[in-house]
Design a protein around this motif. Structure first.
Motif, PDB file in Angstrom:
ATOM      1  N   SER A 518       2.472  31.348 -33.401  1.00 56.53           N
ATOM      2  CA  SER A 518       3.387  30.224 -33.234  1.00 56.53           C
ATOM      3  C   SER A 518       3.302  29.644 -31.827  1.00 56.53           C
ATOM      4  CB  SER A 518       4.820  30.683 -33.508  1.00 56.53           C
ATOM      5  OG  SER A 518       5.748  29.669 -33.163  1.00 56.53           O
ATOM      6  N   LEU A 519       3.575  28.350 -31.711  1.00 57.18           N
ATOM      7  CA  LEU A 519       3.629  27.702 -30.404  1.00 57.18           C
ATOM      8  C   LEU A 519       4.988  27.844 -29.737  1.00 57.18           C
ATOM      9  CD1 LEU A 519       1.630  24.398 -31.068  1.00 57.18           C
ATOM     10  CD2 LEU A 519       0.832  26.532 -30.048  1.00 57.18           C
ATOM     11  N   ASN A 520       5.918  28.511 -30.380  1.00 55.42           N
ATOM     12  CA  ASN A 520       7.232  28.727 -29.773  1.00 55.42           C
ATOM     13  C   ASN A 520       7.092  29.634 -28.554  1.00 55.42           C
ATOM     14  OD1 ASN A 520       8.663  27.161 -31.631  1.00 55.42           O
ATOM     15  ND2 ASN A 520       8.797  28.864 -33.078  1.00 55.42           N
ATOM     16  N   GLY A 521       7.446  29.091 -27.390  1.00 56.43           N
ATOM     17  CA  GLY A 521       7.333  29.843 -26.148  1.00 56.43           C
ATOM     18  C   GLY A 521       5.920  29.976 -25.617  1.00 56.43           C
ATOM     19  N   TYR A 522       4.971  29.273 -26.209  1.00 58.25           N
ATOM     20  CA  TYR A 522       3.552  29.386 -25.831  1.00 58.25           C
ATOM     21  C   TYR A 522       3.364  29.033 -24.359  1.00 58.25           C
ATOM     22  CZ  TYR A 522      -1.505  29.150 -26.797  1.00 58.25           C
ATOM     23  OH  TYR A 522      -2.864  29.377 -26.839  1.00 58.25           O
ATOM     24  N   GLN A 523       2.572  29.841 -23.655  1.00 57.17           N
ATOM     25  CA  GLN A 523       2.264  29.595 -22.249  1.00 57.17           C
ATOM     26  C   GLN A 523       0.842  29.062 -22.153  1.00 57.17           C
ATOM     27  OE1 GLN A 523       3.088  33.192 -20.024  1.00 57.17           O
ATOM     28  NE2 GLN A 523       5.253  33.203 -20.598  1.00 57.17           N
ATOM     29  N   LEU A 524       0.722  27.732 -22.103  1.00 61.80           N
ATOM     30  CA  LEU A 524      -0.574  27.058 -22.114  1.00 61.80           C
ATOM     31  C   LEU A 524      -1.077  26.854 -20.688  1.00 61.80           C
ATOM     32  CD1 LEU A 524      -2.869  25.389 -23.470  1.00 61.80           C
ATOM     33  CD2 LEU A 524      -1.362  23.378 -23.218  1.00 61.80           C
ATOM     34  N   PRO A 525      -2.201  27.484 -20.303  1.00 61.47           N
ATOM     35  CA  PRO A 525      -2.752  27.221 -18.971  1.00 61.47           C
ATOM     36  C   PRO A 525      -3.265  25.785 -18.864  1.00 61.47           C
ATOM     37  CG  PRO A 525      -3.696  29.210 -19.957  1.00 61.47           C
ATOM     38  CD  PRO A 525      -2.978  28.474 -21.042  1.00 61.47           C
ATOM     39  N   ILE A 526      -2.876  25.110 -17.811  1.00 63.33           N
ATOM     40  CA  ILE A 526      -3.350  23.751 -17.552  1.00 63.33           C
ATOM     41  C   ILE A 526      -4.468  23.775 -16.506  1.00 63.33           C
ATOM     42  CG2 ILE A 526      -2.685  21.432 -16.792  1.00 63.33           C
ATOM     43  CD1 ILE A 526      -1.460  22.397 -19.475  1.00 63.33           C
ATOM     44  N   ALA A 527      -4.313  24.623 -15.502  1.00 67.36           N
ATOM     45  CA  ALA A 527      -5.304  24.721 -14.429  1.00 67.36           C
ATOM     46  C   ALA A 527      -5.308  26.154 -13.922  1.00 67.36           C
ATOM     47  CB  ALA A 527      -4.960  23.756 -13.296  1.00 67.36           C
ATOM     48  N   MET A 528      -6.501  26.726 -13.748  1.00 66.79           N
ATOM     49  CA  MET A 528      -6.615  28.100 -13.250  1.00 66.79           C
ATOM     50  C   MET A 528      -7.857  28.201 -12.379  1.00 66.79           C
ATOM     51  SD  MET A 528      -5.780  30.420 -16.650  1.00 66.79           S
ATOM     52  CE  MET A 528      -7.222  29.905 -17.599  1.00 66.79           C
ATOM     53  N   ASP A 529      -7.745  28.925 -11.272  1.00 75.94           N
ATOM     54  CA  ASP A 529      -8.943  29.206 -10.476  1.00 75.94           C
ATOM     55  C   ASP A 529      -8.658  30.308  -9.468  1.00 75.94           C
ATOM     56  OD1 ASP A 529     -11.668  28.911  -9.822  1.00 75.94           O
ATOM     57  OD2 ASP A 529     -11.512  26.739 -10.030  1.00 75.94           O
ATOM     58  N   VAL A 530      -9.734  30.707  -8.771  1.00 76.99           N
ATOM     59  CA  VAL A 530      -9.690  31.844  -7.862  1.00 76.99           C
ATOM     60  C   VAL A 530     -10.169  31.418  -6.487  1.00 76.99           C
ATOM     61  CG1 VAL A 530     -12.022  32.559  -8.549  1.00 76.99           C
ATOM     62  CG2 VAL A 530     -10.472  34.249  -7.523  1.00 76.99           C
ATOM     63  N   ARG A 531      -9.623  32.055  -5.453  1.00 74.64           N
ATOM     64  CA  ARG A 531     -10.107  31.862  -4.074  1.00 74.64           C
ATOM     65  C   ARG A 531     -10.353  33.231  -3.456  1.00 74.64           C
ATOM     66  NH1 ARG A 531      -9.924  27.867   0.136  1.00 74.64           N
ATOM     67  NH2 ARG A 531     -11.855  28.359   1.229  1.00 74.64           N
ATOM     68  N   ARG A 532     -11.486  33.385  -2.839  1.00 70.70           N
ATOM     69  CA  ARG A 532     -11.905  34.654  -2.221  1.00 70.70           C
ATOM     70  C   ARG A 532     -11.634  34.584  -0.731  1.00 70.70           C
ATOM     71  NH1 ARG A 532     -16.453  37.820  -5.137  1.00 70.70           N
ATOM     72  NH2 ARG A 532     -14.514  38.427  -6.193  1.00 70.70           N
ATOM     73  N   GLY A 533     -10.860  35.568  -0.232  1.00 70.51           N
ATOM     74  CA  GLY A 533     -10.379  35.510   1.139  1.00 70.51           C
ATOM     75  C   GLY A 533     -11.454  35.482   2.198  1.00 70.51           C
ATOM     76  N   ARG A 534     -12.558  36.169   1.981  1.00 75.98           N
ATOM     77  CA  ARG A 534     -13.622  36.237   2.978  1.00 75.98           C
ATOM     78  C   ARG A 534     -14.193  34.860   3.298  1.00 75.98           C
ATOM     79  NH1 ARG A 534     -16.466  40.302   1.650  1.00 75.98           N
ATOM     80  NH2 ARG A 534     -18.560  39.806   2.370  1.00 75.98           N
ATOM     81  N   PHE A 535     -13.971  33.875   2.405  1.00 76.84           N
ATOM     82  CA  PHE A 535     -14.523  32.537   2.596  1.00 76.84           C
ATOM     83  C   PHE A 535     -13.468  31.511   3.031  1.00 76.84           C
ATOM     84  CE2 PHE A 535     -17.450  34.241  -0.790  1.00 76.84           C
ATOM     85  CZ  PHE A 535     -18.524  34.459   0.066  1.00 76.84           C
ATOM     86  N   LEU A 536     -12.277  31.958   3.404  1.00 72.40           N
ATOM     87  CA  LEU A 536     -11.249  30.992   3.801  1.00 72.40           C
ATOM     88  C   LEU A 536     -11.674  30.189   5.024  1.00 72.40           C
ATOM     89  CD1 LEU A 536      -7.897  32.973   3.337  1.00 72.40           C
ATOM     90  CD2 LEU A 536      -8.802  31.122   1.913  1.00 72.40           C
ATOM     91  N   ALA A 537     -12.277  30.846   6.004  1.00 66.73           N
ATOM     92  CA  ALA A 537     -12.664  30.156   7.234  1.00 66.73           C
ATOM     93  C   ALA A 537     -14.044  29.520   7.140  1.00 66.73           C
ATOM     94  CB  ALA A 537     -12.623  31.132   8.417  1.00 66.73           C
ATOM     95  N   SER A 538     -14.942  30.139   6.362  1.00 65.19           N
ATOM     96  CA  SER A 538     -16.315  29.635   6.272  1.00 65.19           C
ATOM     97  C   SER A 538     -16.945  30.131   4.990  1.00 65.19           C
ATOM     98  CB  SER A 538     -17.136  30.111   7.476  1.00 65.19           C
ATOM     99  OG  SER A 538     -18.519  29.831   7.310  1.00 65.19           O
ATOM    100  N   ASP A 539     -17.663  29.260   4.291  1.00 68.68           N
ATOM    101  CA  ASP A 539     -18.348  29.712   3.078  1.00 68.68           C
ATOM    102  C   ASP A 539     -19.759  30.203   3.375  1.00 68.68           C
ATOM    103  OD1 ASP A 539     -19.620  27.320   3.560  1.00 68.68           O
ATOM    104  OD2 ASP A 539     -19.007  26.353   1.696  1.00 68.68           O
ATOM    105  N   THR A 540     -20.195  30.072   4.619  1.00 64.91           N
ATOM    106  CA  THR A 540     -21.518  30.569   5.001  1.00 64.91           C
ATOM    107  C   THR A 540     -21.444  31.850   5.828  1.00 64.91           C
ATOM    108  OG1 THR A 540     -21.529  29.139   6.957  1.00 64.91           O
ATOM    109  CG2 THR A 540     -22.546  28.279   4.945  1.00 64.91           C
ATOM    110  N   THR A 541     -20.359  32.030   6.569  1.00 69.14           N
ATOM    111  CA  THR A 541     -20.184  33.211   7.419  1.00 69.14           C
ATOM    112  C   THR A 541     -18.862  33.870   7.079  1.00 69.14           C
ATOM    113  OG1 THR A 541     -21.381  32.041   9.178  1.00 69.14           O
ATOM    114  CG2 THR A 541     -20.225  34.063   9.792  1.00 69.14           C
ATOM    115  N   PRO A 542     -18.847  34.779   6.098  1.00 69.83           N
ATOM    116  CA  PRO A 542     -17.576  35.385   5.681  1.00 69.83           C
ATOM    117  C   PRO A 542     -16.942  36.199   6.806  1.00 69.83           C
ATOM    118  CG  PRO A 542     -19.442  36.523   4.693  1.00 69.83           C
ATOM    119  CD  PRO A 542     -19.994  35.304   5.339  1.00 69.83           C
ATOM    120  N   GLN A 543     -15.612  36.244   6.775  1.00 70.10           N
ATOM    121  CA  GLN A 543     -14.871  36.958   7.814  1.00 70.10           C
ATOM    122  C   GLN A 543     -13.819  37.846   7.181  1.00 70.10           C
ATOM    123  OE1 GLN A 543     -13.286  34.165  10.703  1.00 70.10           O
ATOM    124  NE2 GLN A 543     -15.164  32.914  10.657  1.00 70.10           N
ATOM    125  N   ALA A 544     -13.592  39.000   7.815  1.00 69.20           N
ATOM    126  CA  ALA A 544     -12.548  39.908   7.350  1.00 69.20           C
ATOM    127  C   ALA A 544     -11.170  39.293   7.587  1.00 69.20           C
ATOM    128  CB  ALA A 544     -12.656  41.241   8.085  1.00 69.20           C
TER     129      ALA A 544
END
Length: 620
Positions: A518-544
């Motif tokens: 049933s669609l009663n109470g259904y939780q439909l994802p509209i947008a989902m994605d992931v971010r990896r912390g080592r690349f927050l500052a740079s996607d070429t030089t990962p940092q702790a």
């Protein structure tokens, strides 16, 4: 990527696109004679002497010269003419085309080695790549195929979509229209093989092994246990799959492990950087719920729109899984549209596009963006993207688990949970099939998220019921104020439309299992994605990361066009694993996650703090 191996091919003409069968052996001559097409197989020479397996399907009963619709694919060409017109080809056949299918270099009977490289070399005309193979093939076709008008269109979904798009680099003069559908531009970013640098583990395993273990086959990877979640968990670090299972025989998989950062291995293959002035009419197509390639076709459109004085670039998007706009699609997973959006796209957008540019009939197609909007389930036309009038609006995550457009008080603190790599959050319900071993893969991004209810490592934030419709059209962004006790981490963010408890009437005579559907109470994802912390500052030089330091995490949630209806609620979920669609982050910083050791994987306490929000492009 493998969802549509031969667009329009073969006998499963009226089935949904994801269920189209593999190419079959040629039928008996009597059965072939009943086909609406004649069949011819040729070997087309390239500039370096390699020959590519090519099939020509010519419609019977059509008089006069016809344009060519050309598709290049790594998934095999038709072994025979289809017994009837494929369902998504009916509207095209009214105008008439000679259909040409070609096995890409190194696949099936075609010469060479299939590398999956997307690099182009427009300054080195003697170097072969997918753009030069497209050029050489078109050149041969217009010179040697009888009864053509000399005009060629290219099209395709997924890998054939990329193969159509890359022909725009130094296009042949006979190439008059291109429709790249679910194409891609960068293996590291946000399509098949990574999400923002996080490895798409299960998909890379299944897809790459199918393409590279055997040149002459299109075979699904076989697991030794029913639940693939258990299989991937048992392998430990990703490098063990390459060492124990593939034994180095899937070169692209090995390359991903050797190149964990956004280095030149990826950027040198970013063919779209070579796009200049838009000179060929282009119909880009993407699905908002495309579980494989939701991002690349948008980026091609954005790049083309930067230099499009003749308004030749168009973008079409809808609430579709990978390639399902080419089928009789009338529902988003279990949620009915009320209209057949797939056939509408084929008949009202795709066929008129090729009819105008290849036949010169009908009105000129308009440029801009055409979107089949979810929630309202209606077609919209926009002059461009971002949409005029869309206002970035902050939706805040509160420490009490609520969600509202009111900024948090300064006294609000954080919520926390423990993320354990030994017990990662599953990305869909268990037991999990392999990617292509069941239909479950196609619509998992629209699956009810209540299957995660009760897990202590998933935070949920929920709004009050909406007192009016809320239209969100444009790029969605999550901005977390978050911290981890580790030195590396992932954060996964999901924007969810929660249906009312009385959304639909319960069936009077339910069959077993109906209640749970049933669609009663259904939780439909509209947008989902992931971010990896080592690349927050740079996607070429990962940092702790600095342990327990609250940091801003931008999590791009891509393009969307959705109406949250009155009475629905908005939910945001936050977690730190999404397994095995994304590889596990060990949560301790290492030079290369794929080559981490078992002892590198540690529990971490994650915090999501005041100021965290979703930025919604709200249209009033």
């Amino acid at each position: 990527m493998r969802t549509l191996k031969i667009l329009l091919a073969a006998s499963a003409a009226l089935l949904p696109v994801a269920l189209v069968a593999r190419p079959q052996a040629a039928p008996a001559p009597a059965a072939q004679a009943q086909s609406p097409y004649s069949y011819e197989e040729v070997m087309v020479p390239m500039r370096d002497g390699a020959r590519l397996q090519t099939v020509i399907l010519r419609p019977r009963g059509k008089t006069g010269p016809l344009p060519i619709l050309f598709q290049r694919t790594p998934y095999g060409v038709p072994a025979a003419a289809p017994a009837k017109v494929p369902g998504n080809q009916v509207s095209l056949d009214k105008d008439g085309y000679i259909y040409v299918y070609q096995s890409m270099r190194g696949r099936f009977k075609s010469d060479g080695v299939f590398t999956l490289s997307t690099a182009v070399h427009p300054d080195k005309p003697k170097v072969t790549d997918e753009s030069t193979d497209a050029y050489d093939s078109i050149d041969w076709l217009v010179k040697h195929v009888k009864g053509t008008t000399g005009k060629v269109g290219m099209w395709g979904v997924s890998y054939p979509g990329f193969a159509a798009a890359v022909a725009l680099i130094g296009p042949h003069p006979a190439l008059k229209a291109v429709s790249p559908q679910a194409a891609w531009i960068d293996y590291w970013k946000s399509d098949d093989l990574h999400r923002n640098g996080a490895l798409r583990l299960s998909y890379a395993t299944d897809w790459l092994s199918m393409l590279q273990l055997d040149k002459t086959k299109d075979t699904d990877f076989q697991y030794d246990r029913y639940d693939t979640y258990d299989w991937f968990l048992s392998k430990g670090p990703v490098a063990e799959i390459d060492r124990q299972v593939f034994k180095g025989q899937v070169p692209m998989f090995t390359a991903l492990l050797d190149h964990p950062n956004h280095d030149r291995f990826y950027t040198d293959q970013r063919w779209s950087d070579k796009l200049g002035k838009t000179t060929v009419p282009t119909l880009n197509v993407a699905g908002y719920w495309d579980q494989e390639d939701p991002w690349g076709s948008w980026q091609i459109y954005f790049k083309q729109a930067q230099n499009d004085p003749d308004h030749l670039a168009t973008m079409v998007a809808g609430p579709w899984a990978h390639g399902w706009w080419q089928g009789p699609t009338a529902a988003l997973g279990p949620i009915p549209y009320g209209v057949p959006s797939g056939p509408q796209f084929q008949e009202q957008i795709q066929a008129p596009f090729f009819a105008y540019w290849l036949h010169g009939t009908g009105p000129r197609p308009t440029s801009g963006v055409k979107s089949f909007q979810s929630g309202s389930w209606t077609w919209k036309s926009y002059p461009g993207w971002p949409v005029p009038g869309a206002k970035p609006t902050d939706l805040y995550l509160h420490a009490d688990g609520s969600l509202s457009f009111t900024a948090p008080a300064a006294s609000e603190g954080c919520r926390d949970y423990v993320s354990d790599p030994a017990n990662p959050v599953p990305f869909r319900t268990r037991p999990m099939s392999g990617t292509y071993l069941s239909p479950d893969w196609s619509w998992w991004e629209a699956a009810d998220q209540r299957f995660l209810q009760g897990r202590p490592d998933v935070l949920s934030y929920t709004s009050a019921p909406l007192d009016a419709d809320l239209t969100v059209t444009g790029s969605v962004l999550a901005e977390l104020a978050a911290a981890t006790s580790g030195t590396d981490s992932d954060f996964v963010v999901k924007l969810i439309d929660v249906y009312p408890e009385d959304a639909v009437k319960a069936p009077e005579h339910p069959k077993p299992g109906d209640y749970a559907k049933s669609l009663n109470g259904y939780q439909l994802p509209i947008a989902m994605d992931v971010r990896r912390g080592r690349f927050l500052a740079s996607d070429t030089t990962p940092q702790a990361l600095v342990p327990n330091k609250v940091t801003r995490w931008d999590v791009p949630l891509r393009e969307h066009d959705h109406v949250f209806l009155k009475g629905h609620r908005i939910m945001v979920q936050v977690q730190s694993s999404w397994f095995p669609v994304i590889d596990r982050n060990p949560q301790s910083f290492v030079p290369n996650i794929a080559r981490a050791t078992p002892s590198d994987f540690v529990k971490a306490t994650q915090q999501v703090c005041a100021g965290s929000k979703i930025v919604l492009p709200v249209v009033r």
